[in-house]
Design a protein around this motif. Structure first.
Motif, mmCIF file in Angstrom:
data_model
loop_
_atom_site.group_PDB
_atom_site.id
_atom_site.type_symbol
_atom_site.label_atom_id
_atom_site.label_comp_id
_atom_site.label_asym_id
_atom_site.label_seq_id
_atom_site.Cartn_x
_atom_site.Cartn_y
_atom_site.Cartn_z
ATOM 1 N N ARG A 47 0.833 -1.215 0.000
ATOM 2 C CA ARG A 47 0.000 0.000 0.000
ATOM 3 C C ARG A 47 0.867 1.265 0.000
ATOM 4 N N ARG A 48 1.968 1.228 0.736
ATOM 5 C CA ARG A 48 2.874 2.384 0.759
ATOM 6 C C ARG A 48 3.447 2.626 -0.637
ATOM 7 N N GLU A 49 3.852 1.560 -1.329
ATOM 8 C CA GLU A 49 4.360 1.686 -2.703
ATOM 9 C C GLU A 49 3.292 2.231 -3.651
ATOM 10 N N LEU A 50 2.030 1.938 -3.356
ATOM 11 C CA LEU A 50 0.928 2.438 -4.181
ATOM 12 C C LEU A 50 0.540 3.872 -3.831
ATOM 13 N N GLY A 51 1.201 4.436 -2.807
ATOM 14 C CA GLY A 51 0.957 5.827 -2.458
ATOM 15 C C GLY A 51 0.020 6.066 -1.287
ATOM 16 N N TYR A 52 -0.441 4.998 -0.653
ATOM 17 C CA TYR A 52 -1.319 5.165 0.516
ATOM 18 C C TYR A 52 -0.484 5.528 1.733
ATOM 19 N N THR A 53 -1.006 6.464 2.506
ATOM 20 C CA THR A 53 -0.317 6.870 3.738
ATOM 21 C C THR A 53 -1.327 6.893 4.879
ATOM 22 N N ASN A 54 -0.839 7.160 6.059
ATOM 23 C CA ASN A 54 -1.683 7.296 7.244
ATOM 24 C C ASN A 54 -2.517 6.039 7.506
ATOM 25 N N MET A 55 -1.855 4.884 7.466
ATOM 26 C CA MET A 55 -2.522 3.612 7.713
ATOM 27 C C MET A 55 -2.638 3.382 9.224
ATOM 28 N N PRO A 56 -3.760 2.790 9.669
ATOM 29 C CA PRO A 56 -3.866 2.466 11.092
ATOM 30 C C PRO A 56 -2.871 1.362 11.455
ATOM 31 N N SER A 57 -2.561 1.229 12.719
ATOM 32 C CA SER A 57 -1.601 0.208 13.137
ATOM 33 C C SER A 57 -2.210 -1.181 13.117
ATOM 34 N N SER A 58 -3.516 -1.288 13.130
ATOM 35 C CA SER A 58 -4.207 -2.572 13.176
ATOM 36 C C SER A 58 -4.872 -2.870 11.832
ATOM 37 N N TYR A 59 -4.645 -4.084 11.337
ATOM 38 C CA TYR A 59 -5.279 -4.494 10.090
ATOM 39 C C TYR A 59 -6.784 -4.636 10.274
ATOM 40 N N ILE A 60 -7.210 -5.102 11.435
ATOM 41 C CA ILE A 60 -8.639 -5.236 11.711
ATOM 42 C C ILE A 60 -9.302 -3.861 11.698
ATOM 43 N N LYS A 61 -8.657 -2.885 12.302
ATOM 44 C CA LYS A 61 -9.191 -1.514 12.288
ATOM 45 C C LYS A 61 -9.290 -1.013 10.845
ATOM 46 N N PHE A 62 -8.268 -1.282 10.060
ATOM 47 C CA PHE A 62 -8.272 -0.907 8.647
ATOM 48 C C PHE A 62 -9.465 -1.537 7.915
ATOM 49 N N LEU A 63 -9.685 -2.847 8.126
ATOM 50 C CA LEU A 63 -10.799 -3.523 7.458
ATOM 51 C C LEU A 63 -12.145 -2.944 7.876
ATOM 52 N N ILE A 64 -12.306 -2.691 9.169
ATOM 53 C CA ILE A 64 -13.571 -2.116 9.652
ATOM 54 C C ILE A 64 -13.815 -0.757 9.003
#
Length: 109
Positions: free
Chosen positions: A50-67
Motif C-alpha cells: 500500500r505504501r508503494e501504491l501511495g497510501y499513507t496514514n494507515m492504522p496500526s491494526s489491520y482489523i481496524k483498517f478492514l472495519i
C-alpha cells in the motif's frame, strides 16, 4: 481471519484451524517480541504494498483498517484490539477443547 475465528466449527478442518491459531499466536507474541505485539508478516507485507501504491496514514491494526474500509466506521484502536484479542482467545479455547474432545473420542474407538 475468518478461518481462525470459525474453522473450529467443522470437524474435518479443526486440526488445521488449531495450527492456524497457534501460528497466529506465535506471530503476535513470538515475533511480537522483536517487531511489536500483534505483529503479522501478512499485514506488514500489505502495508508495504500500500505504501508503494501511495497510501499513507494507515492504522496500526489491520482489523481496524478492514472495519474502516468495509463500514466507514471509525472505532477506537483500543476497542478494536480488545475485540480482536477476545475473539481470538475464544476461538483458541474452542479449537483446543474440541480438538481434545475429538482426540479422546478417536482414541476410544
Amino acid at each position: 481471519m475468518l478461518f481462525n475465528l470459525f474453522g473450529w466449527i467443522w470437524k474435518r478442518v479443526r486440526k488445521w484451524n488449531l495450527l492456524s491459531l497457534l501460528l497466529t499466536a506465535f506471530s503476535w507474541f513470538g515475533l511480537g517480541i522483536w517487531y511489536g505485539l500483534g505483529y503479522c508478516p501478512c499485514t506488514h507485507w500489505h502495508w508495504l504494498v500500500r505504501r508503494e501504491l501511495g497510501y499513507t496514514n494507515m492504522p496500526s491494526s489491520y482489523i481496524k483498517f478492514l472495519i474502516q474500509e468495509l463500514t466507514a466506521m471509525n472505532i477506537s484502536a483500543v476497542a478494536v484490539d480488545w475485540l480482536t484479542g477476545v475473539s481470538f482467545g475464544l476461538a483458541l479455547i474452542l479449537s483446543v477443547a474440541l480438538n481434545i474432545r475429538d482426540y479422546k473420542q478417536n482414541r476410544r474407538r
